[in-house]
Enzyme design. Structure first.
Site, PDB file in Angstrom:
ATOM      1  CB  THR A  96     -31.431 -55.888  12.773  1.00 55.96           C
ATOM      2  OG1 THR A  96     -32.528 -56.690  13.164  1.00 55.96           O
ATOM      3  CG2 THR A  96     -30.185 -56.751  12.613  1.00 55.96           C
ATOM      4  CE  LYS A 171     -32.460 -60.017  13.592  1.00 61.78           C
ATOM      5  NZ  LYS A 171     -33.358 -61.082  13.219  1.00 61.78           N
ATOM      6  CE  LYS A 239     -30.736 -53.775   8.391  1.00 62.63           C
ATOM      7  NZ  LYS A 239     -31.321 -54.258   9.648  1.00 62.63           N
TER       8      LYS A 239
HETATM    9  N1  LIG Z   1     -39.405 -57.506   8.778  1.00 54.68           N
HETATM   10  C1  LIG Z   1     -38.861 -58.484   9.488  1.00 54.68           C
HETATM   11  O1  LIG Z   1     -39.188 -59.669   9.318  1.00 54.68           O
HETATM   12  C2  LIG Z   1     -37.836 -58.217  10.539  1.00 54.68           C
HETATM   13  C3  LIG Z   1     -37.139 -57.030  10.597  1.00 54.68           C
HETATM   14  N2  LIG Z   1     -36.201 -56.852  11.588  1.00 54.68           N
HETATM   15  C4  LIG Z   1     -35.475 -55.596  11.686  1.00 54.68           C
HETATM   16  O2  LIG Z   1     -36.366 -54.645  12.260  1.00 54.68           O
HETATM   17  C5  LIG Z   1     -36.126 -53.351  11.722  1.00 54.68           C
HETATM   18  C6  LIG Z   1     -37.392 -52.839  11.060  1.00 54.68           C
HETATM   19  O3  LIG Z   1     -37.746 -53.740  10.037  1.00 54.68           O
HETATM   20  P1  LIG Z   1     -39.103 -53.589   9.184  1.00 54.68           P
HETATM   21  O4  LIG Z   1     -40.189 -53.132  10.066  1.00 54.68           O
HETATM   22  O5  LIG Z   1     -39.240 -54.838   8.430  1.00 54.68           O
HETATM   23  O6  LIG Z   1     -38.661 -52.422   8.192  1.00 54.68           O
HETATM   24  P2  LIG Z   1     -39.556 -51.411   7.341  1.00 54.68           P
HETATM   25  O7  LIG Z   1     -38.709 -51.068   6.163  1.00 54.68           O
HETATM   26  O8  LIG Z   1     -40.911 -51.936   7.120  1.00 54.68           O
HETATM   27  O9  LIG Z   1     -39.658 -50.147   8.312  1.00 54.68           O
HETATM   28  C7  LIG Z   1     -38.544 -49.349   8.560  1.00 54.68           C
HETATM   29  C8  LIG Z   1     -38.898 -48.253   9.529  1.00 54.68           C
HETATM   30  O10 LIG Z   1     -37.748 -47.409   9.709  1.00 54.68           O
HETATM   31  C9  LIG Z   1     -38.149 -46.045   9.453  1.00 54.68           C
HETATM   32  N3  LIG Z   1     -37.013 -45.269   8.937  1.00 54.68           N
HETATM   33  C10 LIG Z   1     -36.224 -45.551   7.890  1.00 54.68           C
HETATM   34  N4  LIG Z   1     -35.275 -44.614   7.745  1.00 54.68           N
HETATM   35  C11 LIG Z   1     -35.500 -43.672   8.717  1.00 54.68           C
HETATM   36  C12 LIG Z   1     -34.843 -42.468   9.102  1.00 54.68           C
HETATM   37  N5  LIG Z   1     -33.771 -42.018   8.441  1.00 54.68           N
HETATM   38  N6  LIG Z   1     -35.340 -41.793  10.155  1.00 54.68           N
HETATM   39  C13 LIG Z   1     -36.428 -42.253  10.833  1.00 54.68           C
HETATM   40  N7  LIG Z   1     -37.082 -43.389  10.523  1.00 54.68           N
HETATM   41  C14 LIG Z   1     -36.615 -44.103   9.477  1.00 54.68           C
HETATM   42  C15 LIG Z   1     -39.268 -46.156   8.435  1.00 54.68           C
HETATM   43  O11 LIG Z   1     -40.004 -44.952   8.387  1.00 54.68           O
HETATM   44  P3  LIG Z   1     -40.843 -44.549   7.079  1.00 54.68           P
HETATM   45  O12 LIG Z   1     -42.142 -45.268   7.195  1.00 54.68           O
HETATM   46  O13 LIG Z   1     -40.957 -43.069   7.165  1.00 54.68           O
HETATM   47  O14 LIG Z   1     -40.034 -44.986   5.893  1.00 54.68           O
HETATM   48  C16 LIG Z   1     -40.038 -47.330   9.042  1.00 54.68           C
HETATM   49  O15 LIG Z   1     -40.796 -46.942  10.141  1.00 54.68           O
HETATM   50  C17 LIG Z   1     -34.937 -53.524  10.765  1.00 54.68           C
HETATM   51  O16 LIG Z   1     -33.754 -53.244  11.459  1.00 54.68           O
HETATM   52  C18 LIG Z   1     -34.995 -54.993  10.384  1.00 54.68           C
HETATM   53  O17 LIG Z   1     -33.738 -55.503   9.973  1.00 54.68           O
HETATM   54  C19 LIG Z   1     -35.984 -57.777  12.564  1.00 54.68           C
HETATM   55  C20 LIG Z   1     -36.671 -58.937  12.567  1.00 54.68           C
HETATM   56  C21 LIG Z   1     -37.618 -59.267  11.528  1.00 54.68           C
HETATM   57  O1  LIG Z   2     -34.466 -60.106  10.892  1.00 54.64           O
HETATM   58  C1  LIG Z   2     -35.383 -60.772  10.418  1.00 54.64           C
HETATM   59  C2  LIG Z   2     -35.620 -62.120  10.834  1.00 54.64           C
HETATM   60  C3  LIG Z   2     -36.728 -62.788  10.120  1.00 54.64           C
HETATM   61  C4  LIG Z   2     -37.040 -64.111  10.783  1.00 54.64           C
HETATM   62  O2  LIG Z   2     -36.447 -64.442  11.821  1.00 54.64           O
HETATM   63  O3  LIG Z   2     -37.908 -64.803  10.236  1.00 54.64           O
END
Ligand SMILES: NC(=O)C1=CN([C@@H]2O[C@H](COP(=O)(O)OP(=O)(O)OC[C@H]3O[C@@H](n4cnc5c(N)ncnc54)[C@H](OP(=O)(O)O)[C@@H]3O)[C@@H](O)[C@H]2O)C=CC1
Ligand SMILES: O=CCCC(=O)O
Length: 292
Positions: A96, A171, A239
């Site tokens: 996102t 989104k 964010k």
């Molecule tokens: N969780 C949710 O319910 C949902 C999340 N999203 C979106 O999906 C995306 C991922 O979310 P989520 O999995 O929850 O987040 P997490 O915080 O669990 O994971 C974030 C990921 O990004 C990586 N990362 C962070 N900074 C860097 C960098 N500078 N360079 C390379 N890799 C980096 C992390 O690596 P490392 O392990 O090394 O820190 C990790 O793999 C976000 O944009 C979020 O808004 C969308 C829908 C639902």
């Molecule tokens: O970006 C996160 C969305 C979480 C959700 O749809 O439940």
């Protein structure tokens, strides 16, 4: 289908890559913190040493990174996607981010001859594990068509929204509404409690009312138990509110409700709740003024 690359093994990326493996896809993964790839490796994934190494190996690579700086870093930094992307290869960013970030990535990938699709998702950890996400794709239609077999595994529905930026904007609008709803819900739970009503009974009433929805139903019971194991981390919700408010600025849309919700998420972050689930914003509303 060809081997799929997957960058970012956070809450979502890990669940999505696991799901692809479960459905018989060959998957090559990378994560900044390499140890987070171990479990995937045990389930048959191969591990690349950099985003570039994954792109080199795979025709199609998906990214699921935390925020705009992370999404840009895996593309532009040393060992990044641009070092290996070329004609015949596609990059699909499912993080996102804002439309501007997506456009920057799209332009750079296309300049190298590669194809780009943004495809952020609605749905959290459990829908990611169960292949029940809602995919909001935009960009190159040819790449969308090519990656559909993977989207069919990851999601229950995919939308193709046209030019790059439209997926990111859709989104952000959805998450802006969700974040505002979570604030109203939290206030309501506190108001019920402070005025002598049972929050549990409020949940039962809401579930039968016109405003019943899966989020209240799923998050409510754990919120009243003060349990915030992260499915969607609060720092990411904040964010998204920030990026949605910037979209509002660009379009001169007055968003007082979202602005207030953003302040509550910021306050929650400042008190150390950023890594908990976004429902932990509830804690902010429980704090009452000391009586004079
Ligand atoms: N969780 C949710 O319910 C949902 C999340 N999203 C979106 O999906 C995306 C991922 O979310 P989520 O999995 O929850 O987040 P997490 O915080 O669990 O994971 C974030 C990921 O990004 C990586 N990362 C962070 N900074 C860097 C960098 N500078 N360079 C390379 N890799 C980096 C992390 O690596 P490392 O392990 O090394 O820190 C990790 O793999 C976000 O944009 C979020 O808004 C969308 C829908 C639902
Ligand atoms: O970006 C996160 C969305 C979480 C959700 O749809 O439940």
């Amino acid at each position: 289908m060809e081997e799929i690359g997957f960058l970012g093994m956070g809450i979502m990326g890990k669940a999505m890559a696991m799901n692809l493996l479960r459905h018989g896809f060959k998957v090559s993964v990378w994560n900044r913190t390499l140890s987070k790839c171990d479990e995937l490796k045990e389930h048959g994934a191969s591990v690349g040493e950099s985003p570039a190494a994954v792109i080199k190996k795979c025709k199609y690579t998906i990214g699921m990174l935390s925020d705009p700086p992370a999404a840009l870093s895996v593309v532009f930094d040393k060992g990044g996607i641009l070092e290996e992307i070329c004609s015949g290869k596609g990059y699909i960013d499912m993080s996102t981010v804002d439309a501007e970030t997506s456009a920057k990535i799209s332009e750079a990938v296309q300049k190298k001859g590669g194809s780009f699709l943004e495809a952020p998702v609605s749905g959290s950890k459990k829908p990611a594990e169960d292949g029940q996400l809602v995919i909001l794709a935009a960009g190159e239609k040819g790449l969308y068509d090519a990656i559909l077999p993977a989207f069919d595994v990851l999601g229950k529905k995919s939308f193709f929204l046209g030019e790059v930026g439209n997926g990111a904007k859709m989104k952000l609008v959805v998450n802006m509404i969700m974040g505002s709803m979570m604030n109203a819900f939290s206030e309501g739970l506190v108001l019920a409690d402070k005025s002598g009503l049972s929050p549990k009974t409020l949940l039962d009433v809401l579930d039968l009312a016109a405003i019943a929805n899966p989020m209240f139903k799923m998050k409510g019971p754990s919120m009243i138990e003060n349990s915030y194991s992260p499915a969607f981390p609060l720092k990411h919700q904040q964010k998204d509110m920030r990026l949605a408010l910037a979209l509002g600025d660009e379009n001169a849309v007055s968003m007082p409700v979202a602005a207030a919700a953003n302040e509550a998420f910021k306050k929650a972050r400042s008190t150390g709740l950023g890594d908990l689930d976004f429902s932990a914003v509830y804690e902010i509303f429980k704090v009452t003024e000391p009586s004079a």
